[in-house]
Motif scaffolding. Structure first.
Motif, PDB file in Angstrom:
ATOM      1  N   SER A  31       0.798  -1.101  -0.057  1.00  0.00           N
ATOM      2  CA  SER A  31      -0.006  -0.059  -0.064  1.00  0.00           C
ATOM      3  C   SER A  31       1.061   1.154   0.121  1.00  0.00           C
ATOM      4  O   SER A  31       0.723   2.195  -0.731  1.00  0.00           O
ATOM      5  CB  SER A  31      -0.831   0.083   1.215  1.00  0.00           C
ATOM      6  N   ARG A  32       1.935   1.461   0.812  1.00  0.00           N
ATOM      7  CA  ARG A  32       2.643   2.426   0.939  1.00  0.00           C
ATOM      8  C   ARG A  32       3.620   2.725  -0.317  1.00  0.00           C
ATOM      9  O   ARG A  32       3.940   3.715  -0.513  1.00  0.00           O
ATOM     10  CB  ARG A  32       3.338   2.457   2.284  1.00  0.00           C
ATOM     11  N   ARG A  33       3.883   1.461  -0.822  1.00  0.00           N
ATOM     12  CA  ARG A  33       4.798   1.708  -1.977  1.00  0.00           C
ATOM     13  C   ARG A  33       4.002   2.151  -3.246  1.00  0.00           C
ATOM     14  O   ARG A  33       4.469   2.982  -4.169  1.00  0.00           O
ATOM     15  CB  ARG A  33       5.389   0.254  -2.347  1.00  0.00           C
ATOM     16  N   ASN A  34       2.863   1.769  -3.316  1.00  0.00           N
ATOM     17  CA  ASN A  34       2.065   2.179  -4.495  1.00  0.00           C
ATOM     18  C   ASN A  34       0.988   3.325  -4.454  1.00  0.00           C
ATOM     19  O   ASN A  34       0.601   3.693  -5.670  1.00  0.00           O
ATOM     20  CB  ASN A  34       1.113   0.830  -4.939  1.00  0.00           C
ATOM     21  N   LEU A  35       0.694   3.597  -3.378  1.00  0.00           N
ATOM     22  CA  LEU A  35      -0.296   4.790  -2.958  1.00  0.00           C
ATOM     23  C   LEU A  35       0.224   5.889  -2.482  1.00  0.00           C
ATOM     24  O   LEU A  35       0.971   5.913  -1.431  1.00  0.00           O
ATOM     25  CB  LEU A  35      -1.625   4.204  -2.299  1.00  0.00           C
ATOM     26  N   GLU A  36       0.017   7.069  -3.092  1.00  0.00           N
ATOM     27  CA  GLU A  36       0.557   8.344  -2.389  1.00  0.00           C
ATOM     28  C   GLU A  36      -0.434   8.744  -1.375  1.00  0.00           C
ATOM     29  O   GLU A  36       0.080   9.180  -0.497  1.00  0.00           O
ATOM     30  CB  GLU A  36       0.329   9.437  -3.605  1.00  0.00           C
ATOM     31  N   GLY A  37      -1.708   8.451  -1.647  1.00  0.00           N
ATOM     32  CA  GLY A  37      -2.751   8.695  -0.377  1.00  0.00           C
ATOM     33  C   GLY A  37      -3.943   7.999  -0.785  1.00  0.00           C
ATOM     34  O   GLY A  37      -4.520   7.636  -1.797  1.00  0.00           O
ATOM     35  N   VAL A  38      -4.775   8.030   0.426  1.00  0.00           N
ATOM     36  CA  VAL A  38      -6.220   7.457   0.570  1.00  0.00           C
ATOM     37  C   VAL A  38      -7.105   8.330   1.075  1.00  0.00           C
ATOM     38  O   VAL A  38      -6.656   9.054   2.122  1.00  0.00           O
ATOM     39  CB  VAL A  38      -6.360   6.103   1.031  1.00  0.00           C
ATOM     40  N   LEU A  39      -8.133   8.847   0.571  1.00  0.00           N
ATOM     41  CA  LEU A  39      -9.241   9.662   1.057  1.00  0.00           C
ATOM     42  C   LEU A  39     -10.559   8.801   1.209  1.00  0.00           C
ATOM     43  O   LEU A  39     -10.872   8.509   0.241  1.00  0.00           O
ATOM     44  CB  LEU A  39      -9.430  10.973   0.257  1.00  0.00           C
ATOM     45  N   LEU A  40     -10.902   8.410   2.368  1.00  0.00           N
ATOM     46  CA  LEU A  40     -12.286   7.656   2.398  1.00  0.00           C
ATOM     47  C   LEU A  40     -13.406   8.693   2.841  1.00  0.00           C
ATOM     48  O   LEU A  40     -13.211   9.357   3.987  1.00  0.00           O
ATOM     49  CB  LEU A  40     -12.088   6.693   3.664  1.00  0.00           C
ATOM     50  N   ILE A  41     -14.390   8.995   2.077  1.00  0.00           N
ATOM     51  CA  ILE A  41     -15.487   9.815   2.422  1.00  0.00           C
ATOM     52  C   ILE A  41     -16.756   8.940   2.777  1.00  0.00           C
ATOM     53  O   ILE A  41     -17.223   8.169   2.001  1.00  0.00           O
ATOM     54  CB  ILE A  41     -15.853  10.566   1.022  1.00  0.00           C
ATOM     55  N   SER A  42     -17.182   9.356   3.992  1.00  0.00           N
ATOM     56  CA  SER A  42     -18.337   8.632   4.572  1.00  0.00           C
ATOM     57  C   SER A  42     -18.291   7.260   4.343  1.00  0.00           C
ATOM     58  O   SER A  42     -19.256   6.560   3.875  1.00  0.00           O
ATOM     59  CB  SER A  42     -19.678   9.233   3.846  1.00  0.00           C
ATOM     60  N   PRO A  43     -17.231   6.308   4.588  1.00  0.00           N
ATOM     61  CA  PRO A  43     -16.860   5.010   4.445  1.00  0.00           C
ATOM     62  C   PRO A  43     -18.212   4.210   5.295  1.00  0.00           C
ATOM     63  O   PRO A  43     -18.403   4.303   6.460  1.00  0.00           O
ATOM     64  CB  PRO A  43     -15.391   4.597   5.132  1.00  0.00           C
ATOM     65  N   ASP A  44     -19.020   3.285   4.487  1.00  0.00           N
ATOM     66  CA  ASP A  44     -19.767   2.581   5.022  1.00  0.00           C
ATOM     67  C   ASP A  44     -19.086   1.132   5.586  1.00  0.00           C
ATOM     68  O   ASP A  44     -19.121   0.347   4.885  1.00  0.00           O
ATOM     69  CB  ASP A  44     -20.901   2.084   4.008  1.00  0.00           C
ATOM     70  N   LEU A  45     -18.393   1.317   6.509  1.00  0.00           N
ATOM     71  CA  LEU A  45     -17.463   0.209   7.086  1.00  0.00           C
ATOM     72  C   LEU A  45     -17.534   0.082   8.727  1.00  0.00           C
ATOM     73  O   LEU A  45     -17.650   1.287   9.314  1.00  0.00           O
ATOM     74  CB  LEU A  45     -16.021   0.603   6.772  1.00  0.00           C
ATOM     75  N   ASP A  46     -17.845  -1.183   9.072  1.00  0.00           N
ATOM     76  CA  ASP A  46     -17.805  -1.284  10.663  1.00  0.00           C
ATOM     77  C   ASP A  46     -16.295  -1.074  11.253  1.00  0.00           C
ATOM     78  O   ASP A  46     -15.338  -1.316  10.592  1.00  0.00           O
ATOM     79  CB  ASP A  46     -18.095  -2.756  10.887  1.00  0.00           C
TER      80      ASP A  46
END
Length: 377
Positions: free
Chosen positions: A228-243
């Motif tokens: 994940s860190r090697r391949n992604l500059e950043g992650v933004l989760l908006i209103s994640p429908d996740l427990d």
């Protein structure tokens, strides 16, 4: 029009469930699979290019519906944004669209090979992948990505990861299965972009798309620790429908998430409140409407509280895309970052800068005046 019978035992959620079912019933009156393409719309509106990677199967009429495909397909779409567009609004029609007032699909092109995609990316330094949520058609998702890219000023190129949602209010169970089915395709999309020479790849995921993103990163980490860190500059989760407990278990596997990891929440998200209560969660909480960040204190994430902007947002479940006031702040923050950040990219261009704390969570509360209050739980 479909008729729906719903038995409700929990009186406290009756009002929200009636709203949810009414939307589903009304949605049945419109054929959302219709996708009209009008090249001449560009004579009226502003062109916005949105690339797409999809695991939807191609139908006989050339559209991409809800069936699941056995391979990933890359596309280029052109959207016409109407001249009177107001930030935070998304007006379109499934048939007979009006380019002077509505978003219109002006063109769709399939790429025969990944090299064709590379040529069109034209050396882009950054690609933002938008991952949609439950109950979405491909055209709707492309329109939303175009609206976000236009209203916020997303850096680099914009690409939609369009997974095979049923595109129906009654398709929640189907979408849950499709979300899990789509994990490999999302990972393949990111790997393809990296192999084509894109140095910075970001993910902006909404609702169930947040669950998909987390599941994708978890499985990638099990295969290749540190992926994940090697391949992604950043992650933004908006209103994640996740427990929240599921998120914690995913983070336990991911261990070292992308350096820029942001979760946008709203404590007044009615849809997530319903989702949580139907699952038996105390107080109807999901990750996207979490009331306390104490459970996330150990993770290097930034939690952006957008509750203050619910009043002017068209959707309490997508405040980041439908609140004109918040969009104005995000757009201004992006302009400042681009002006003074030189080659800097990533999530810092999308949200006001937060105080990073790599040892634990940082909570950022946004106010209606654009002020920022920062704290650590």
């Amino acid at each position: 029009m479909r008729s729906t019978l719903l038995l409700v035992w929990d009186r406290s959620v009756l009002r929200y469930l009636i709203i949810f079912v009414t939307v589903s019933v009304l949605g049945g009156c419109v054929d959302r699979s219709i996708s009209v393409t009008l090249p001449e719309a560009l004579d009226v509106g502003t062109a916005q290019t949105v690339f797409a990677a999809t695991t939807r199967a191609r139908e006989a009429d050339g559209s991409y519906g809800y069936r699941r495909a056995d391979r990933l397909q890359f596309l280029e779409t052109t959207v016409s944004i109407p001249p009177n567009h107001r930030p935070g609004t998304l007006e379109f029609s499934y048939s007979d669209p009006n380019p002077s007032r509505q978003f219109v699909l002006a063109g769709v092109r399939e790429f025969p090979s990944e090299q064709d995609l590379k040529a069109r990316l034209n050396g882009a330094k950054e690609v933002t992948i938008f991952v949609h949520g439950y109950n979405a058609t491909q055209t709707e998702t492309v329109f939303r990505a175009a609206q976000l890219a236009h209203d916020i000023g997303l850096p680099g190129k914009t690409l939609v990861y369009s997974w095979p949602s049923r595109g129906a209010g009654s398709g929640y169970a189907y979408d849950l299965d499709s979300m899990l089915f789509a994990r490999d395709g999302l990972q393949q999309t990111i790997s393809t972009l990296k192999s084509l020479g894109v140095p910075r790849v970001l993910i902006v995921a909404h609702s169930m798309g947040g669950a998909l993103t987390m599941e994708m990163m978890r499985q990638a980490e099990l295969r290749e620790p540190g992926w994940s860190r090697r391949n992604l500059e950043g992650v933004l989760l908006i209103s994640p429908d996740l427990d929240v407990d599921v998120f914690r278990s995913q983070m336990a596997v991911i261990k070292s998430p992308p350096e820029q990891f942001v979760i946008m929440v709203s404590r007044k998200d009615k849809i997530l409140n319903v989702s949580g209560r139907l699952r038996g969660t105390a107080k109807g909480e999901r990750l996207g409407n979490i009331s306390s960040t104490e459970k996330l204190a150990q993770y290097p994430v930034s939690i952006i509280d957008t509750t203050a902007f619910n009043k002017d947002a068209e959707s309490s479940h997508f405040v980041a895309a439908t609140s004109p006031a918040l969009l104005s702040i995000l757009n201004a923050a992006g302009r400042v970052s681009r002006t003074f950040g030189r080659d800097q990219g990533g999530i810092d261009l999308l949200v006001p800068p937060a105080v990073r704390n790599d040892a634990g969570a940082t909570e950022v509360v946004l106010t209606e005046t654009g002020q920022v209050r920062v704290s650590t739980p």
